[in-house]
Design a protein around this motif. Structure first.
Motif, PDB file in Angstrom:
ATOM      1  N   THR A   1      -9.817 -13.473  20.972  1.00  0.00           N
ATOM      2  CA  THR A   1      -8.630 -13.944  20.259  1.00  0.00           C
ATOM      3  C   THR A   1      -7.601 -14.488  21.243  1.00  0.00           C
ATOM      4  O   THR A   1      -7.031 -15.563  21.031  1.00  0.00           O
ATOM      5  CB  THR A   1      -8.012 -12.806  19.423  1.00  0.00           C
ATOM      6  OG1 THR A   1      -8.991 -12.376  18.471  1.00  0.00           O
ATOM      7  CG2 THR A   1      -6.760 -13.270  18.702  1.00  0.00           C
ATOM      8  N   HIS A   2      -7.388 -13.760  22.323  1.00  0.00           N
ATOM      9  CA  HIS A   2      -6.413 -14.191  23.336  1.00  0.00           C
ATOM     10  C   HIS A   2      -6.824 -15.529  23.939  1.00  0.00           C
ATOM     11  O   HIS A   2      -5.994 -16.417  24.142  1.00  0.00           O
ATOM     12  CB  HIS A   2      -6.277 -13.130  24.430  1.00  0.00           C
ATOM     13  CG  HIS A   2      -5.209 -13.432  25.419  1.00  0.00           C
ATOM     14  ND1 HIS A   2      -5.451 -14.167  26.565  1.00  0.00           N
ATOM     15  CD2 HIS A   2      -3.888 -13.127  25.434  1.00  0.00           C
ATOM     16  CE1 HIS A   2      -4.320 -14.283  27.243  1.00  0.00           C
ATOM     17  NE2 HIS A   2      -3.370 -13.665  26.577  1.00  0.00           N
ATOM     18  N   GLN A   3      -8.115 -15.688  24.211  1.00  0.00           N
ATOM     19  CA  GLN A   3      -8.593 -16.937  24.812  1.00  0.00           C
ATOM     20  C   GLN A   3      -8.394 -18.116  23.858  1.00  0.00           C
ATOM     21  O   GLN A   3      -8.051 -19.212  24.294  1.00  0.00           O
ATOM     22  CB  GLN A   3     -10.060 -16.820  25.197  1.00  0.00           C
ATOM     23  CG  GLN A   3     -10.562 -18.037  25.943  1.00  0.00           C
ATOM     24  CD  GLN A   3     -11.914 -17.802  26.576  1.00  0.00           C
ATOM     25  OE1 GLN A   3     -12.464 -16.707  26.525  1.00  0.00           O
ATOM     26  NE2 GLN A   3     -12.458 -18.828  27.181  1.00  0.00           N
ATOM     27  N   LYS A   4      -8.574 -17.896  22.581  1.00  0.00           N
ATOM     28  CA  LYS A   4      -8.360 -18.966  21.604  1.00  0.00           C
ATOM     29  C   LYS A   4      -6.891 -19.365  21.529  1.00  0.00           C
ATOM     30  O   LYS A   4      -6.557 -20.536  21.391  1.00  0.00           O
ATOM     31  CB  LYS A   4      -8.855 -18.540  20.224  1.00  0.00           C
ATOM     32  CG  LYS A   4     -10.361 -18.490  20.130  1.00  0.00           C
ATOM     33  CD  LYS A   4     -10.812 -17.952  18.793  1.00  0.00           C
ATOM     34  CE  LYS A   4     -12.327 -17.780  18.793  1.00  0.00           C
ATOM     35  NZ  LYS A   4     -12.804 -17.028  17.645  1.00  0.00           N
ATOM     36  N   GLN A   5      -6.009 -18.362  21.618  1.00  0.00           N
ATOM     37  CA  GLN A   5      -4.577 -18.629  21.519  1.00  0.00           C
ATOM     38  C   GLN A   5      -3.983 -19.197  22.803  1.00  0.00           C
ATOM     39  O   GLN A   5      -3.054 -19.997  22.768  1.00  0.00           O
ATOM     40  CB  GLN A   5      -3.831 -17.350  21.139  1.00  0.00           C
ATOM     41  CG  GLN A   5      -4.109 -16.897  19.741  1.00  0.00           C
ATOM     42  CD  GLN A   5      -3.396 -15.594  19.404  1.00  0.00           C
ATOM     43  OE1 GLN A   5      -2.912 -14.872  20.260  1.00  0.00           O
ATOM     44  NE2 GLN A   5      -3.334 -15.293  18.118  1.00  0.00           N
ATOM     45  N   PHE A   6      -4.507 -18.760  23.948  1.00  0.00           N
ATOM     46  CA  PHE A   6      -3.949 -19.147  25.244  1.00  0.00           C
ATOM     47  C   PHE A   6      -5.068 -19.531  26.214  1.00  0.00           C
ATOM     48  O   PHE A   6      -5.281 -18.854  27.223  1.00  0.00           O
ATOM     49  CB  PHE A   6      -3.136 -17.982  25.843  1.00  0.00           C
ATOM     50  CG  PHE A   6      -2.120 -17.401  24.908  1.00  0.00           C
ATOM     51  CD1 PHE A   6      -0.910 -18.050  24.696  1.00  0.00           C
ATOM     52  CD2 PHE A   6      -2.372 -16.214  24.236  1.00  0.00           C
ATOM     53  CE1 PHE A   6       0.034 -17.515  23.830  1.00  0.00           C
ATOM     54  CE2 PHE A   6      -1.432 -15.668  23.369  1.00  0.00           C
ATOM     55  CZ  PHE A   6      -0.227 -16.322  23.168  1.00  0.00           C
TER      56      PHE A   6
ATOM     57  N   ARG B   1      -7.789 -12.015  32.153  1.00  0.00           N
ATOM     58  CA  ARG B   1      -8.617 -11.932  30.953  1.00  0.00           C
ATOM     59  C   ARG B   1     -10.097 -11.983  31.333  1.00  0.00           C
ATOM     60  O   ARG B   1     -10.913 -11.218  30.818  1.00  0.00           O
ATOM     61  CB  ARG B   1      -8.262 -13.086  30.000  1.00  0.00           C
ATOM     62  CG  ARG B   1      -9.045 -13.064  28.704  1.00  0.00           C
ATOM     63  CD  ARG B   1      -8.660 -14.220  27.781  1.00  0.00           C
ATOM     64  NE  ARG B   1      -8.872 -15.506  28.424  1.00  0.00           N
ATOM     65  CZ  ARG B   1      -7.972 -16.486  28.453  1.00  0.00           C
ATOM     66  NH1 ARG B   1      -6.803 -16.342  27.881  1.00  0.00           N
ATOM     67  NH2 ARG B   1      -8.253 -17.639  29.026  1.00  0.00           N
TER      68      ARG B   1
END
Length: 74
Positions: free
Chosen positions: A15-20, A29
């Motif tokens: 999720t973090h990679q998709k957002q940022f 990360r």
């Protein structure tokens, strides 16, 4: 990861990679992803992610720590 749930950590990392995707925590990360993959036994995947990190940031201080935490990733 701190709670011992590496599978959940992988989901949060996705999720973090998709957002940022290019965020300032991208390297951290990646390091956390390698650790989580090792903990769930996905060593081949962990090795591939580790090797991409090593190619992209060969002087990263995280590399030695990852080798200690997940033998066989290098």
């Amino acid at each position: 990861m701190g709670a011992g749930n590496a599978s959940l950590a992988l989901s949060v990392l996705d999720t973090h990679q998709k957002q940022f995707p290019q965020g300032v925590l991208a390297q951290e990360r990646t390091v956390t992803r390698v650790q989580a993959l090792c903990r769930v036994g996905r060593t081949a995947e962990a090795r591939a992610v580790y090797q991409r990190l090593a190619r992209g940031a060969p002087k990263s201080p995280h590399l030695a720590a990852l080798r200690r935490a997940c033998p066989g990733v290098d």
